[in-house]
Scaffold this motif. Structure first.
Motif, PDB file in Angstrom:
ATOM      1  N   LEU A 116       0.864  -1.334   0.043  1.00 35.00           N
ATOM      2  CA  LEU A 116       0.108   0.066   0.027  1.00 35.00           C
ATOM      3  C   LEU A 116       0.841   1.305   0.039  1.00 35.00           C
ATOM      4  N   PRO A 117       0.569   2.285  -0.860  1.00 36.64           N
ATOM      5  CA  PRO A 117       1.398   3.468  -0.876  1.00 36.64           C
ATOM      6  C   PRO A 117       1.556   4.209   0.265  1.00 36.64           C
ATOM      7  N   GLU A 118       2.705   4.791   0.748  1.00 36.30           N
ATOM      8  CA  GLU A 118       3.085   5.457   1.782  1.00 36.30           C
ATOM      9  C   GLU A 118       2.311   6.669   2.008  1.00 36.30           C
ATOM     10  N   ASN A 119       2.126   7.418   0.618  1.00 37.54           N
ATOM     11  CA  ASN A 119       1.768   8.694   0.699  1.00 37.54           C
ATOM     12  C   ASN A 119       0.108   8.712   0.795  1.00 37.54           C
ATOM     13  N   ALA A 120      -0.616   7.433   0.918  1.00 37.07           N
ATOM     14  CA  ALA A 120      -1.974   7.305   0.934  1.00 37.07           C
ATOM     15  C   ALA A 120      -2.421   6.073   2.033  1.00 37.07           C
ATOM     16  N   PRO A 121      -2.192   6.425   3.268  1.00 43.67           N
ATOM     17  CA  PRO A 121      -2.424   5.546   4.338  1.00 43.67           C
ATOM     18  C   PRO A 121      -3.741   5.384   4.310  1.00 43.67           C
ATOM     19  N   VAL A 122      -4.445   4.198   4.687  1.00 43.44           N
ATOM     20  CA  VAL A 122      -5.519   3.574   4.899  1.00 43.44           C
ATOM     21  C   VAL A 122      -5.964   3.358   6.281  1.00 43.44           C
ATOM     22  N   GLY A 123      -7.144   3.637   6.830  1.00 42.46           N
ATOM     23  CA  GLY A 123      -7.261   3.268   8.341  1.00 42.46           C
ATOM     24  C   GLY A 123      -7.635   1.901   8.502  1.00 42.46           C
ATOM     25  N   VAL A 159       2.355   6.129  11.237  1.00 39.66           N
ATOM     26  CA  VAL A 159       1.933   7.233  10.415  1.00 39.66           C
ATOM     27  C   VAL A 159       2.054   8.295  11.105  1.00 39.66           C
ATOM     28  N   ASP A 160       2.336   9.508  10.477  1.00 35.39           N
ATOM     29  CA  ASP A 160       2.375  10.848  11.058  1.00 35.39           C
ATOM     30  C   ASP A 160       2.140  11.884  10.237  1.00 35.39           C
ATOM     31  N   PRO A 161       0.937  12.538  10.197  1.00 32.50           N
ATOM     32  CA  PRO A 161       0.045  12.700  11.263  1.00 32.50           C
ATOM     33  C   PRO A 161      -1.018  11.326  11.288  1.00 32.50           C
ATOM     34  N   PRO A 162      -1.394  11.185  12.755  1.00 28.44           N
ATOM     35  CA  PRO A 162      -2.569   9.887  12.716  1.00 28.44           C
ATOM     36  C   PRO A 162      -3.608  10.059  11.845  1.00 28.44           C
ATOM     37  N   ILE A 163      -4.009   8.989  11.415  1.00 25.30           N
ATOM     38  CA  ILE A 163      -5.345   8.894  10.764  1.00 25.30           C
ATOM     39  C   ILE A 163      -6.568   8.704  11.449  1.00 25.30           C
ATOM     40  N   GLU A 164      -7.681   9.630  11.232  1.00 29.02           N
ATOM     41  CA  GLU A 164      -8.998   9.558  12.047  1.00 29.02           C
ATOM     42  C   GLU A 164      -9.732   8.795  11.286  1.00 29.02           C
ATOM     43  N   VAL A 165     -10.218   7.904  12.143  1.00 25.02           N
ATOM     44  CA  VAL A 165     -11.447   6.936  11.523  1.00 25.02           C
ATOM     45  C   VAL A 165     -12.354   6.708  12.550  1.00 25.02           C
ATOM     46  N   HIS A 166     -13.768   7.071  12.399  1.00 25.65           N
ATOM     47  CA  HIS A 166     -14.941   7.349  13.123  1.00 25.65           C
ATOM     48  C   HIS A 166     -14.465   7.888  14.681  1.00 25.65           C
ATOM     49  N   GLY A 167     -13.574   8.825  14.453  1.00 27.22           N
ATOM     50  CA  GLY A 167     -13.535   9.564  15.754  1.00 27.22           C
ATOM     51  C   GLY A 167     -12.211   9.104  16.389  1.00 27.22           C
ATOM     52  N   LEU A 217     -11.057  -1.913   2.043  1.00 26.28           N
ATOM     53  CA  LEU A 217     -10.476  -0.675   2.109  1.00 26.28           C
ATOM     54  C   LEU A 217     -11.397   0.593   2.393  1.00 26.28           C
ATOM     55  N   GLY A 218     -10.955   1.572   3.585  1.00 23.99           N
ATOM     56  CA  GLY A 218     -11.516   2.582   3.870  1.00 23.99           C
ATOM     57  C   GLY A 218     -11.051   3.273   5.232  1.00 23.99           C
ATOM     58  N   PRO A 219     -11.539   4.541   5.368  1.00 22.63           N
ATOM     59  CA  PRO A 219     -11.997   5.464   4.251  1.00 22.63           C
ATOM     60  C   PRO A 219     -10.826   5.747   3.343  1.00 22.63           C
ATOM     61  N   LEU A 220     -11.085   5.726   2.042  1.00 22.25           N
ATOM     62  CA  LEU A 220      -9.996   5.904   1.111  1.00 22.25           C
ATOM     63  C   LEU A 220      -9.657   7.404   1.151  1.00 22.25           C
ATOM     64  N   PRO A 221      -8.238   7.407   1.051  1.00 23.60           N
ATOM     65  CA  PRO A 221      -7.480   8.714   1.117  1.00 23.60           C
ATOM     66  C   PRO A 221      -7.972   9.866   0.107  1.00 23.60           C
ATOM     67  N   GLN A 222      -7.613  10.860   0.617  1.00 25.08           N
ATOM     68  CA  GLN A 222      -7.938  12.159  -0.425  1.00 25.08           C
ATOM     69  C   GLN A 222      -6.680  12.368  -1.216  1.00 25.08           C
ATOM     70  N   VAL A 223      -6.442  11.570  -2.299  1.00 24.38           N
ATOM     71  CA  VAL A 223      -5.413  11.537  -3.293  1.00 24.38           C
ATOM     72  C   VAL A 223      -6.160  10.832  -4.532  1.00 24.38           C
ATOM     73  N   ASP A 224      -5.408  11.428  -5.604  1.00 26.30           N
ATOM     74  CA  ASP A 224      -5.897  10.991  -7.063  1.00 26.30           C
ATOM     75  C   ASP A 224      -6.019   9.599  -7.529  1.00 26.30           C
TER      76      ASP A 224
END
Length: 242
Positions: free
Chosen positions: A68-75, A94-102, A134-141
């Motif tokens: 999985l790509p480092e620039n698009a972490p999936v929670g 991962v830094d910053p952390p990934i927010e998943v369901h709060g 997979l989800g939530p899917l990252p904000q990348v193209d």
């Protein structure tokens, strides 16, 4: 006659050679590892399948490594059991952390490795799908899922080349999941006050109809009254003598 037969035989052999050459160059394109479906929406969850065809005529595919790509972490990453295969999950910080369901997650899955049981695997002429959620899917193209395919004879196919939009497909393309931006615009709604205005129009129309009805009734009653008075006056007046 013999000379004509020899000429026909030579022409036939030449045609066969040319046909074989053309067919040799026009052989089917090699299949490669893909992700299906190929598109999804940023911020959503989805079920995807890593589709692995076997390109060897003599060996079986016995291991699949998906990075999985480092620039698009999936929670959230989860796999579905595949009969005859085991899966190992590797994670990274991962830094910053990934927010998943709060919740703030400081780790994300970095690699999935499927390994076939002894004597198993994807045999020649077959393919296998490895489902993953997979989800939530990252904000990348897009997410480029670089993959290694290991065969029972030790050969490894490295599907790690990133395709370039508008360019020819590379020889060993990595599976690519294209991510589109979610439609953030609210659904079309009537302008403020429109329903009320429509109700007012209906009320006005109803009121107008009632007023016109009452006015018509009054007019009818007035006509009836005048008709009665005229009739009564006619009866009171003496009949002129001839």
């Amino acid at each position: 006659m013999i000379r004509l037969r020899r000429s026909a035989s030579a022409a036939t052999l030449t045609l066969a050679a040319v046909t074989a050459t053309v067919l040799g160059f026009a052989g089917p394109a090699a299949a490669h590892v893909t992700v299906n479906p190929k598109e999804a929406t940023q911020g959503s969850y989805g079920r995807f399948a890593i589709r692995v065809p076997n390109e060897s005529d003599t060996a079986s595919t016995v291991k699949i490594e998906v990075n999985l790509p480092e620039n698009a972490p999936v929670g959230s990453v989860s796999t579905m059991p595949v009969p005859g295969w085991t899966v190992a999950v590797e994670k990274r910080k991962v830094d910053p952390p990934i927010e998943v369901h709060g919740s703030q997650l400081t780790e994300a899955v970095s690699k999935l490795t499927w390994t076939a049981a002894a004597g198993g695997g994807v045999k020649p002429g077959e393919f296998q799908e490895f489902p993953v959620s997979l989800g939530p899917l990252p904000q990348v193209d897009r997410m480029v899922l670089k993959t290694l395919q290991t065969y029972s004879d030790g050969n490894v196919s490295r599907w790690i080349e990133e395709p370039t939009p508008g360019a020819e497909e590379p020889e060993n393309p990595a599976p690519v999941l294209t991510l589109t931006v979610a439609d953030a615009s609210p659904s079309a709604a009537p302008a403020a006050g429109t329903p009320a205005a429509k109700d007012d129009d209906d009320d006005d129309s109803g009121s107008t109809a009632v007023v016109l009805g009452v006015a018509g009734l009054l007019a009818g009653l007035a006509g009836l009254a005048l008709g009665g008075l005229a009739f009564a006056r006619t009866r009171r007046e003496p009949t002129p003598k001839s």
